[in-house]
Design an enzyme around this catalytic site. Structure first.
Site, PDB file in Angstrom:
ATOM      1  N   GLY A  80     -56.746  55.838  19.526  1.00  0.00           N
ATOM      2  CA  GLY A  80     -56.288  55.899  18.144  1.00  0.00           C
ATOM      3  C   GLY A  80     -56.472  54.581  17.432  1.00  0.00           C
ATOM      4  CB  SER A  81     -55.099  53.433  14.242  1.00  0.00           C
ATOM      5  OG  SER A  81     -53.697  53.546  14.424  1.00  0.00           O
ATOM      6  CG  ASN A 103     -62.341  61.011  16.655  1.00  0.00           C
ATOM      7  OD1 ASN A 103     -61.403  61.173  17.433  1.00  0.00           O
ATOM      8  ND2 ASN A 103     -63.146  59.966  16.733  1.00  0.00           N
ATOM      9  CD  GLU A 131     -61.747  54.678  22.292  1.00  0.00           C
ATOM     10  OE1 GLU A 131     -61.928  53.849  21.359  1.00  0.00           O
ATOM     11  OE2 GLU A 131     -61.890  55.890  22.148  1.00  0.00           O
ATOM     12  CB  CYS A 159     -64.010  54.866  18.156  1.00  0.00           C
ATOM     13  SG  CYS A 159     -64.430  55.685  19.694  1.00  0.00           S
TER      14      CYS A 159
END
Length: 463
Positions: free
Chosen positions: A209-210, A134, A231, A265
């Site tokens: 990331g996820s 992103n 993060e 995020c």
């Protein structure tokens, strides 16, 4: 192939790249370690010069980098340029401050007989950076800048849909004067992550990331006894108190939820408005969303981009449908979008009660959750009803009141009268399922260094 440029505006496969082999990864580790052993001995002045050069090249190439981001993940030009400039500012911050941030710290001892103690900060090796799509440049530079400044090397495993942006990062850092191997992009499949973390030349991993990716990588790092920073996801609360400047707050809400097509995020995913302002806020908020201009990310007039891929759009649509099945009300806001590409018309979700699991989900795209709060205390309750703890925002004309409310919000960051944002001088990171560790500022540069105690004692001192 796992690494490919697919234009999200046209869904055209532009270029594919072969994955790295095990031999490629081992060769990268060898180059990285060799570069690190030399780089760790460089002066702060030499490291600062590299940071300054990287910043200058990011500014020089901002337009080119923005176009590349638009091609690979659909970011609009203005946002791509702003990202390149932010990345430059991060490099310039460390160029100016790294010597001060890393200088040895004299420790105050209660008894002189305990010696003359100081804390020194030493690099430790190769940091594996696993980064998302992103923010193709900012996510990379917020690791590269502090870690190269600290004397470490960095091995980048970027998102599979950003192969050209990833390569551009390495080319830029090397043009700035970094030794070969100090910062490397490698098209590494997931299966080699554990091998890299097991390698003694690797000192840790920084992942953005996820939750799922974070859990897997953090587990591998823990097994290898390596430091990790995570993060991860976020579902930030955007709290509107009863004394907020409504019109200005609405403008920030529209921006805070929809910049980068909502794929952030720390975007304002859960908008919590006190009862007295709720109806008027919702009216203005929907009007603001409807004024967004969708189109080709390369068109300067576009401020609402497609999602990063058609799969991302399909997954988001499925999440909305599941939320509705559990009782939520979904309203699609009429934004004219092209008949091509991975566009997702903005959706506003309301009536998410305590029985709806969707209130705990992260909608990574232009889907807003709106909550009506009875009062300030209820707004805090709703804000804290989340498994995440990344950022948040509070809007009020009474700054002291907003700060008091901020002390009750359980997140890593809270902004007053502004959506959550990022600057080199500010720490970035969260708590709970949003991860751990901090990036940027002095905290980021010290995440992967050895905090070594050196204590000079008199040989006749008692034990």
């Amino acid at each position: 192939m796992a690494f490919a440029t697919v234009n999200p505006y046209t869904n055209e496969v532009v270029k594919e790249f072969p994955e790295a082999t095990e031999q490629d990864v081992q060769a990268a580790l060898a180059r990285g370690h060799e570069a690190y052993e030399a780089w760790r001995e460089t002066s702060f002045e030499e490291r600062a010069k590299l940071m300054k050069n990287i910043g200058a090249l990011l500014r020089r190439d901002a337009e080119k980098l923005a176009r590349l981001a638009a091609l690979e993940m659909g970011k609009v030009l203005a946002e791509g340029k702003a990202e390149a400039i932010l990345s430059a500012q991060i490099c310039e911050y460390y160029a100016e401050n790294l010597a001060e941030l890393l200088k040895p710290e004299d420790l105050k001892l209660s008894d002189p007989k305990m010696g003359r103690a100081k804390l020194v900060y030493e690099p430790q090796g190769i940091v594996l950076a696993i980064e998302p799509w992103n923010f193709p440049y900012y996510q990379v530079l917020r690791i590269v800048a502090p870690q190269l400044s600290a004397g470490n090397a960095v091995l980048l495993k970027h998102a599979g849909n950003l192969p050209q942006c990833a390569a551009a990062c390495q080319e830029l850092v090397e043009e700035a004067g970094a030794p070969k191997g100090l910062f490397q992009n490698i098209y590494m499949p997931h299966k080699f992550t554990e091998m890299v973390l097991d390698d003694p030349r690797t000192c840790g991993v920084a992942l953005t990331g996820s939750e799922r990716a974070g859990s897997i990588v953090a587990g591998a790092a823990g097994k290898a006894l390596k430091k990790a920073t995570m993060e991860l996801g976020g579902s930030d609360a955007f709290i509107v108190l009863d004394d907020a400047d409504l019109e200005k707050t609405v403008k920030w809400a529209v921006f805070g939820r929809h910049w980068n097509a909502g794929q952030v995020c720390v975007s304002a995913k859960r908008i919590i408005v006190v009862d007295s302002l709720y109806d008027r806020f919702v009216e203005l908020y929907k009007k603001g969303i409807a004024e967004l201009r969708a189109g080709d990310p390369l068109d300067p007039n576009t401020n609402f981009a497609p999602l990063s891929s058609q799969q991302a759009a399909d997954d988001l649509r499925e999440m909305v449908e599941k939320a509705v099945k559990q009782g939520a009300k979904a309203e699609t806001i009429p934004v004219a979008v092209p008949n091509q590409g991975a566009f997702f018309q903005p959706v506003v979700l309301t009536e998410l009660d305590e029985n709806n699991e969707a209130r705990h989900w992260e909608f990574f795209g232009p889907v807003s959750q709106l909550y009506r709060a009875k009062d300030e205390n209820d707004a805090v309750r709703i804000a804290n009803d989340s498994p995440y703890g990344l950022g948040g925002a509070i809007f009020s004309r009474d700054e002291a009141r907003a700060v008091r409310v901020a002390s009750r919000i359980r997140t890593g960051m809270v902004f007053i009268n502004h959506p959550t944002t990022t600057k080199a001088e500010l720490p970035f990171g969260g708590i709970a399922r949003s991860g751990y560790g901090r990036e940027l500022m002095s905290l980021g540069i010290k995440e992967f260094v050895n905090h070594k105690l050196v204590n000079v004692m008199d040989i006749d001192s008692p034990f």
